[in-house]
Design an enzyme around this catalytic site. Sequence first.
Site, PDB file in Angstrom:
ATOM      1  N   LEU A  45       0.834  -1.202   0.000  1.00 34.25           N
ATOM      2  CA  LEU A  45       0.000   0.000   0.000  1.00 34.25           C
ATOM      3  C   LEU A  45       0.870   1.254   0.000  1.00 34.25           C
ATOM      4  O   LEU A  45       0.529   2.260  -0.635  1.00 34.25           O
ATOM      5  CB  LEU A  45      -0.935   0.000   1.206  1.00 34.25           C
ATOM      6  CG  LEU A  45      -1.841   1.228   1.319  1.00 34.25           C
ATOM      7  CD1 LEU A  45      -2.792   1.321   0.138  1.00 34.25           C
ATOM      8  CD2 LEU A  45      -2.618   1.217   2.628  1.00 34.25           C
ATOM      9  N   TYR A  46       1.999   1.223   0.716  1.00 40.59           N
ATOM     10  CA  TYR A  46       2.909   2.366   0.722  1.00 40.59           C
ATOM     11  C   TYR A  46       3.307   2.723  -0.712  1.00 40.59           C
ATOM     12  O   TYR A  46       3.235   3.891  -1.131  1.00 40.59           O
ATOM     13  CB  TYR A  46       4.148   2.049   1.549  1.00 40.59           C
ATOM     14  CG  TYR A  46       5.257   3.070   1.411  1.00 40.59           C
ATOM     15  CD1 TYR A  46       5.121   4.341   1.953  1.00 40.59           C
ATOM     16  CD2 TYR A  46       6.430   2.767   0.722  1.00 40.59           C
ATOM     17  CE1 TYR A  46       6.135   5.287   1.812  1.00 40.59           C
ATOM     18  CE2 TYR A  46       7.438   3.698   0.578  1.00 40.59           C
ATOM     19  CZ  TYR A  46       7.287   4.958   1.123  1.00 40.59           C
ATOM     20  OH  TYR A  46       8.276   5.891   0.979  1.00 40.59           O
ATOM     21  N   ALA A  47       3.722   1.726  -1.487  1.00 38.10           N
ATOM     22  CA  ALA A  47       4.108   1.962  -2.877  1.00 38.10           C
ATOM     23  C   ALA A  47       2.932   2.486  -3.687  1.00 38.10           C
ATOM     24  O   ALA A  47       3.090   3.373  -4.540  1.00 38.10           O
ATOM     25  CB  ALA A  47       4.658   0.687  -3.497  1.00 38.10           C
ATOM     26  N   THR A 104       0.443   4.314  -2.626  1.00 37.55           N
ATOM     27  CA  THR A 104       0.188   5.724  -2.321  1.00 37.55           C
ATOM     28  C   THR A 104       1.184   6.622  -3.037  1.00 37.55           C
ATOM     29  O   THR A 104       0.835   7.732  -3.469  1.00 37.55           O
ATOM     30  CB  THR A 104       0.235   6.008  -0.809  1.00 37.55           C
ATOM     31  OG1 THR A 104       1.551   5.757  -0.289  1.00 37.55           O
ATOM     32  CG2 THR A 104      -0.788   5.168  -0.049  1.00 37.55           C
ATOM     33  N   LYS A 105       2.418   6.164  -3.170  1.00 29.12           N
ATOM     34  CA  LYS A 105       3.423   6.971  -3.864  1.00 29.12           C
ATOM     35  C   LYS A 105       3.167   6.997  -5.370  1.00 29.12           C
ATOM     36  O   LYS A 105       3.403   8.008  -6.047  1.00 29.12           O
ATOM     37  CB  LYS A 105       4.821   6.437  -3.557  1.00 29.12           C
ATOM     38  CG  LYS A 105       5.260   6.705  -2.121  1.00 29.12           C
ATOM     39  CD  LYS A 105       5.280   8.198  -1.840  1.00 29.12           C
ATOM     40  CE  LYS A 105       5.899   8.547  -0.515  1.00 29.12           C
ATOM     41  NZ  LYS A 105       5.992  10.009  -0.324  1.00 29.12           N
TER      42      LYS A 105
END
Length: 338
Positions: A151-153, A155-156
């Site tokens: 999910l971090y990736a 969002t970026k």
Amino acid sequence: MKVLVTGTAGFIGSHVAMRLLDRGDEVIGLDNLNDYYDVNLKRARLARFEKHANYTHVTADLADRDAVEMTFATHKPQRVINLAAQAGVRYAAQNPHVYVSSNVTGFLHILEGCRHHGVEHLVFASTSSVYGANTRMPFSEHQSTEHPLTLYAATKKANEMMAHSYAHLYGIPCTGLRFFTVYGPWGRPDMALFLFTKAILAGEPIKVFNHGHHKRSFTYIDDIVEGVIRTLDKVSNANPDWDGGAPDPATGNVPYRIYNIGNEQAVELLHYVEVLEQCLGRKATMELLPLQAGDVPDTEADVSELIALADYQPKVTVREGVASFVEWYRRYYEDARA
């Protein structure tokens, strides 16, 4: 010039702000000082700015729309470097809403501030994690990044697409930087070098995933900062050769660019640990484990585009960089105990 830097209590943000101040720019720093990791470390980073009259701090959360708008309206920055985000790849599995609030909603507020206050150039942090399931090395900005693994990736990746839309709709020059494994003094306690150093000095085992065989483009913080500053100074332009029939993901027919920023010399994790052992003068007890969910075996940066734009040339070797981190770590925690 006057620059708004978000995340100035963070690892990369504090170094970038210091570099801008040292060259004579005025910096408006914004950070919410959250407790994702040791707030005392964040406060210590901010304390380094006390000698600079050109630094002004705003304690606020990017997700607070009114606070971000007030920051733009009050301080009127000419350029913006957005480095604030909820960091950490694995933390997102337990706290997904925090990532969307900070990294997506917060970034929207930055874009709106740039739109309504005539900002000349927005530089924002992306990540090498957007390459996700890609396996063709080295990673190039011209590759597709449609398969993030965390999910971090995701969002970026969303930040990159949002920036492109604002560049198209409102003509805001936007430049995204995909960071590759950054390390060095004042680093984050949740990252490998910090965790390894703390454990080895305490005589505790370190967890080495993928049995230590994955490679990373470890990039020293000073080299990252140099690239960020050089990029800030080169306002993005439209690519006159961009073709909608064969669209290039890294550029557009609007003022928008994406660059990798990292070290082209990828290093195996076991070698990284070996260098750390030599700098500490102690051997590590390694707990060898399989690859973690969401991790990729290797990351290797192609930075030829940033070299062409800004003559970007990372200079610090892993041996030099790890030694500098160890020196800082020992000094920082000795001072804290004093």
